[in-house]
Scaffold this active site. Structure first.
Site, short mmCIF file in Angstrom:
data_model
loop_
_atom_site.label_atom_id
_atom_site.label_comp_id
_atom_site.label_asym_id
_atom_site.label_seq_id
_atom_site.Cartn_x
_atom_site.Cartn_y
_atom_site.Cartn_z
N TYR A 1 28.16 58.41 92.33
CA TYR A 1 28.38 57.36 93.33
C TYR A 1 28.35 55.98 92.69
CZ TYR A 1 27.91 60.53 97.30
OH TYR A 1 28.12 61.53 98.22
N ARG B 1 -11.30 54.60 106.23
CA ARG B 1 -10.20 55.48 106.63
C ARG B 1 -10.73 56.41 107.71
NH1 ARG B 1 -7.21 59.53 102.34
NH2 ARG B 1 -9.11 60.70 102.70
N LYS C 1 -4.32 71.91 101.26
CA LYS C 1 -3.58 71.10 102.25
C LYS C 1 -2.14 70.87 101.78
CE LYS C 1 -5.16 66.78 100.18
NZ LYS C 1 -6.12 65.68 100.28
N MET D 1 22.59 63.80 96.92
CA MET D 1 21.68 64.55 97.80
C MET D 1 21.41 65.94 97.23
SD MET D 1 22.01 65.49 101.85
CE MET D 1 21.99 63.83 102.46
C1 LIG Z 1 -6.94 65.71 99.15
C2 LIG Z 1 -8.37 65.58 99.28
C3 LIG Z 1 -9.23 66.01 98.25
C4 LIG Z 1 -8.74 66.54 96.92
O1 LIG Z 1 -8.32 65.47 96.11
P1 LIG Z 1 -7.80 65.69 94.62
O2 LIG Z 1 -7.75 64.33 94.07
O3 LIG Z 1 -6.44 66.31 94.73
O4 LIG Z 1 -8.76 66.58 93.93
C5 LIG Z 1 -10.59 65.95 98.48
N1 LIG Z 1 -11.08 65.48 99.65
C6 LIG Z 1 -10.29 65.04 100.64
C7 LIG Z 1 -10.88 64.53 101.90
C8 LIG Z 1 -8.92 65.06 100.49
O5 LIG Z 1 -8.14 64.62 101.47
#
Ligand SMILES: *Cc1c(COP(=O)(O)O)cnc(C)c1O
Length: 400
Positions: free
Chosen positions: A293, A142, A37, A341
């Site tokens: 700055y 969540r 992701k 920046m």
């Molecule tokens: C991001 C995520 C993981 C992985 O988590 P890590 O701590 O990076 O291993 C696992 N399950 C879900 C639902 C996530 O969103």
């Protein structure tokens, strides 16, 4: 055309070795889904997905349908799980690109059901039902179906449904707490939900539970046992560990209680990402000169300053100004003045022979010195996950 020299190097071989190590930790008890992701935690999908597939990952995890479509383009065969669920109008892309959605809201199931009935859903999928992983809220509040909504959610997977309950998922939200008590309570709630699922006559294949911390803490065994009790196979979903970092546990384990997997991971995992830039120029300034700055840094003596081609728009946190060092010639060069920046200024008074074009390591190793994502995170009050994912899109990712 050559670009401004601010780039990230991705060692795909390290990612492969990390994956192999994690598979060895799961010891045949659980399948591992490789989390890609957020552009592979800022490491780039294009570099990481082929590496994960090469080393044998059969499941890849993404946040959104659009990330899933990008992943599918790099991985024609594997399973792609969309962890963040579908949004309105995305069901057709789920079936067209053979993605697998996590779902928990009734409207998400509606969206998927409509897509499963549509003409662009392959006949083979229609014959067995569109696979869905139902998320259960076991305490994080969540994502996930709450206990009082579970019966209604399960009713959506009856014999006449176009959907097939392929997996049951939950997220362990405190697997990095050394005492494991929160995880225990979550698994008790999960076990109750699995009982209810069996009572409804449903037989999902996968119990999809647990992140890097859960895997390194040795929870694969407990998750696999729970899965086995309900006739399912276990799946864990490591992310951070795949990219070479073992989560720090809070509060830490007493040295004699560090789980074997965590101790082994601390030794075996290799960071995949290095972030580098170059010196643009070096100048000598007299005592009293101000830097950057608002002149937050004042030279107390004649100094040598190097300009580096990296700024907060690249993801170098502005709070690191006057508060952190980068590596030049294998030595720590303090960041002086505010980070701009697009530029940052380094004090190289103590480092001999620095000149334009010299490599600057922002995150990674140079000679005997290393800066980790944990170092960045500690200096800015955040976590390595955020450090990685904030490296900006204009920073070129190069597979090495
Ligand atoms: C991001 C995520 C993981 C992985 O988590 P890590 O701590 O990076 O291993 C696992 N399950 C879900 C639902 C996530 O969103």
């Amino acid at each position: 055309m050559p670009t401004r020299p601010c780039w990230v190097e991705i060692r795909t071989r390290s990612l492969e070795e990390n994956y192999r190590f994690l598979v060895s930790l799961a010891e045949g008890q659980a399948e591992l889904l490789a989390m890609v992701k957020a552009d592979a935690y800022g490491h780039s999908l294009a570099a990481c997905v082929p590496a994960a597939v090469r080393v044998g990952a059969r499941w890849l995890g993404v946040t959104s349908v659009e990330e899933g479509v990008a992943t599918r383009a790099l991985c024609p065969q594997g399973r792609v799980l969309v962890m963040g669920g579908v949004f309105a109008g995305q069901g057709h892309a789920v079936v067209e690109h053979l993605l697998t959605a996590v779902a928990w809201e009734p409207w998400q199931l509606d969206e998927l059901e409509r897509a499963a009935h549509s003409a662009n859903c392959p006949a083979g999928v229609q014959a067995v039902g569109l696979p869905v992983h139902l998320e259960i809220d076991t305490g994080m509040s969540r994502q996930g179906v709450s206990p009082d909504g579970l019966a209604a959610a399960l009713a959506r997977f009856g014999p006449a449904s176009a959907l097939r309950l392929e997996g049951v998922m939950t997220h362990l939200f405190a697997a990095d707490e050394a005492d494991g008590a929160v995880t225990e309570a979550q698994l008790v709630r999960l076990n109750q939900a699995l009982g209810q699922i069996a009572d409804a006559g449903l037989t999902p294949d996968w119990l999809n539970v647990g992140n890097s911390a859960a895997l390194l803490a040795g929870e694969a065994g407990r998750i696999a046992a729970l899965a086995g009790r309900h006739g399912m196979k276990a799946m864990l979903r490591p992310g951070l560990a795949l990219y070479g970092l073992a989560p720090q546990f809070d509060p830490g384990f007493a040295p004699e209680k560090v789980p074997d997997g965590l101790a082994a991971a601390r030794a075996a995992l290799q960071p995949v990402l290095s972030w580098k830039t170059a010196v643009v120029g070096v100048r000598t300034v007299p005592a009293g000169a101000v830097v950057g700055y608002n002149g937050t840094f004042v030279a107390t003596e004649p100094m040598r300053l190097a300009l580096a081609a990296v700024g907060y728009a690249d993801g170098l946190d502005r709070r690191l100004g006057n508060n952190f060092s980068l590596l030049v010639h294998g030595q720590r060069a303090p960041l002086v003045g505010r980070i701009s920046m697009d530029q940052a200024v380094l004090d190289v008074t103590e480092i001999a022979g620095v000149e334009a074009g010299d490599e600057v390591v922002i995150l990674g190793t140079q000679r005997d010195e290393t800066i980790t994502a944990f170092d960045h995170a500690e200096a800015t009050g955040t976590i390595p996950w955020e450090v990685f994912t904030r490296i900006g899109p204009r920073v070129r990712r190069v597979a090495v």
